[in-house]
Write a protein that holds these residues in place. Structure first.
Motif, short mmCIF file in Angstrom:
data_model
loop_
_atom_site.label_atom_id
_atom_site.label_comp_id
_atom_site.label_asym_id
_atom_site.label_seq_id
_atom_site.Cartn_x
_atom_site.Cartn_y
_atom_site.Cartn_z
N TYR A 103 0.84 -1.21 0.00
CA TYR A 103 0.00 0.00 0.00
C TYR A 103 0.87 1.26 0.00
N SER A 104 1.91 1.26 0.82
CA SER A 104 2.82 2.41 0.86
C SER A 104 3.49 2.63 -0.49
N ALA A 105 3.81 1.54 -1.18
CA ALA A 105 4.51 1.64 -2.46
C ALA A 105 3.64 2.24 -3.55
N ILE A 106 2.31 2.20 -3.38
CA ILE A 106 1.40 2.79 -4.37
C ILE A 106 1.79 4.23 -4.68
N PHE A 107 2.19 4.97 -3.65
CA PHE A 107 2.42 6.40 -3.80
C PHE A 107 3.86 6.73 -4.19
N ARG A 108 4.69 5.70 -4.35
CA ARG A 108 6.06 5.90 -4.83
C ARG A 108 6.27 5.33 -6.23
N ARG A 109 5.32 4.53 -6.69
CA ARG A 109 5.47 3.90 -8.00
C ARG A 109 5.35 4.92 -9.12
N HIS A 110 6.21 4.82 -10.11
CA HIS A 110 6.11 5.63 -11.32
C HIS A 110 6.78 4.86 -12.46
N SER A 111 6.49 5.25 -13.67
CA SER A 111 7.11 4.60 -14.82
C SER A 111 8.51 5.16 -15.03
N TRP A 160 4.72 -5.13 -9.45
CA TRP A 160 5.40 -3.83 -9.54
C TRP A 160 5.55 -3.20 -8.16
N LEU A 161 4.48 -3.23 -7.37
CA LEU A 161 4.55 -2.65 -6.03
C LEU A 161 5.52 -3.42 -5.14
N ARG A 162 5.56 -4.73 -5.30
CA ARG A 162 6.52 -5.53 -4.54
C ARG A 162 7.94 -5.11 -4.89
N ALA A 163 8.16 -4.81 -6.17
CA ALA A 163 9.48 -4.35 -6.61
C ALA A 163 9.79 -2.97 -6.04
N VAL A 164 8.83 -2.06 -6.08
CA VAL A 164 9.04 -0.71 -5.55
C VAL A 164 9.38 -0.77 -4.06
N ALA A 165 8.71 -1.66 -3.33
CA ALA A 165 8.98 -1.80 -1.90
C ALA A 165 10.41 -2.26 -1.64
N ARG A 166 11.06 -2.86 -2.63
CA ARG A 166 12.44 -3.31 -2.52
C ARG A 166 13.43 -2.33 -3.14
N GLY A 167 12.97 -1.13 -3.48
CA GLY A 167 13.85 -0.11 -4.00
C GLY A 167 14.04 -0.14 -5.50
N LEU A 168 13.19 -0.87 -6.23
CA LEU A 168 13.31 -0.99 -7.68
C LEU A 168 12.37 -0.02 -8.38
N VAL A 169 12.59 0.15 -9.66
CA VAL A 169 11.71 0.93 -10.53
C VAL A 169 11.37 0.08 -11.75
N GLY A 170 10.39 0.53 -12.52
CA GLY A 170 10.01 -0.29 -13.67
C GLY A 170 9.11 0.44 -14.65
N SER A 171 8.74 -0.27 -15.69
CA SER A 171 7.79 0.23 -16.69
C SER A 171 7.17 -0.95 -17.40
N VAL A 172 6.09 -0.67 -18.13
CA VAL A 172 5.30 -1.71 -18.79
C VAL A 172 5.30 -1.49 -20.30
N LEU A 173 5.35 -2.58 -21.04
CA LEU A 173 5.20 -2.55 -22.50
C LEU A 173 4.00 -3.42 -22.87
N THR A 174 3.09 -2.85 -23.66
CA THR A 174 1.95 -3.63 -24.16
C THR A 174 1.81 -3.55 -25.68
N GLN A 175 2.29 -2.46 -26.29
CA GLN A 175 2.02 -2.23 -27.71
C GLN A 175 2.44 -3.38 -28.62
N PRO A 176 3.62 -3.99 -28.43
CA PRO A 176 3.99 -5.09 -29.33
C PRO A 176 2.97 -6.22 -29.35
N LEU A 177 2.29 -6.44 -28.23
CA LEU A 177 1.35 -7.55 -28.13
C LEU A 177 0.02 -7.29 -28.82
N HIS A 178 -0.15 -6.09 -29.38
CA HIS A 178 -1.33 -5.83 -30.20
C HIS A 178 -1.12 -6.27 -31.65
N LEU A 179 0.07 -6.69 -31.98
CA LEU A 179 0.34 -7.27 -33.30
C LEU A 179 0.18 -8.78 -33.16
#
Length: 317
Positions: free
Chosen positions: A121-129, A254-273
């Motif tokens: 829950y705390s990580a919700i407010f720290r998560r960003h792309s 993603w939130l589990r990763a943020v809670a461990r000091g990580l950052v990330g991003s998501v890719l979806t566009q390739p999967l629309h092909l």
């Protein structure tokens, strides 16, 4: 569980509680920055709705990404209910006269949230792309296993086939960069972004392929991917329920990763092909339908030790 934790009662949300739920949902990642959801705290339940008018025919022709985004919002909603000291009980796609209702969450039981739930829950407010190269501190196989999770049939799986993935992403990049209708739609709706899309972005760090995106050769891209923590979220079927579950699993991972000091991003566009999605299934040996790719790592300004120290400092009362 103690008697206090099992008490069942009719409850209504206070204005402060309703505001907390809304703020948590608002911080969910939206695949196309459209926030295609609405949440209403009414009587004894919180209802999550799809905003079907948030449409991008070229970028999300079937609305799959829209429902994935709503799944991430649902994960935030459930964690916020836990943080309020209640146990969320969720019904997906309940029968209702109101269209667009995706989930109804009630919380009749008192509940002491676990340390893990409060951390998420705390990580919700720290998560960003994070759209940049990660630190040189590569995640180990053990690090990635700690982040794995699933729910309602959806699961996050570690991707180790970087050569195959690089070929598929390079192909998708070329197709999307040369698709004029796709690029027109991208230019039209990206004007709402707080910051303009970078003119000279490159794979895998760009989230959207523009007409100016630099496409590396497959070997270079594979080398870059080998330095990232990569997950693909897979579902057994390809229904709206599956898409909702995929979004929830993505967000919790993603939130589990943020809670461990990580950052990330998501890719979806390739999967629309269709051919790329089929390539994911065949070449990554997937047991179901790939819904998204999640990339994770340490930010360039942090070492694993520094990230751990920062998390520890934040979580110390």
């Amino acid at each position: 569980m103690s008697e206090a934790n099992t008490e069942v009662r009719t409850m209504t949300w206070s204005s402060a509680e309703a505001g907390l739920l809304a703020r948590a949902v608002e911080r969910a990642p939206s695949v196309h920055n459209l926030r295609p959801w609405a949440v209403e705290a009414v009587a004894d339940r919180a209802e999550l709705y799809e905003r079907a008018e948030a449409q991008l025919p070229r970028h999300d022709p079937t609305g799959r990404d829209r429902i994935i985004s709503c799944g991430a919002a649902l994960a935030n909603l459930e964690l916020a209910v836990c943080a309020l000291g209640r146990r969320p009980e969720t019904v997906l796609f309940p029968e209702s006269a109101r269209s667009g209702l995706l989930a109804s969450v009630t919380a009749p039981r008192r509940y002491e949230a676990t340390d893990d739930e409060l951390s998420l829950y705390s990580a919700i407010f720290r998560r960003h792309s994070y759209r940049a190269p990660f630190s040189s501190h590569v995640l180990t196989a053990a690090d990635l296993r700690e982040l794995l999770g699933g729910g309602d049939g959806a699961e996050a799986r570690v991707v180790t086939e970087q050569d195959s993935l690089a070929e598929l992403l390079c192909y998708a990049g070329r197709v999307l960069r040369d698709d004029r209708a796709y690029q027109r739609e991208l230019r039209a709706w990206s004007t709402q972004f707080p910051e303009p899309l970078p003119e000279n972005s490159t794979l895998p760090w760009t989230g959207l392929v523009t007409a100016h995106t630099h496409l590396p050769d497959a070997r270079t891209l594979a080398d870059r991917l080998a330095r990232e923590g990569l997950f693909v979220v897979v579902t057994p079927d390809d229904t709206r329920r599956d898409h909702l579950a995929a979004g929830a699993v993505m967000q919790r991972t993603w939130l589990r990763a943020v809670a461990r000091g990580l950052v990330g991003s998501v890719l979806t566009q390739p999967l629309h092909l269709h051919e790329v999605r089929a390539g994911f299934i065949e070449r990554l040996n997937l047991p179901g339908f790939p819904q998204l790719l999640l990339r994770l790592g340490y930010p360039v300004t942090a070492t694993p030790a520094a990230a751990l120290a920062a998390v520890t400092a934040r979580e110390t009362p």
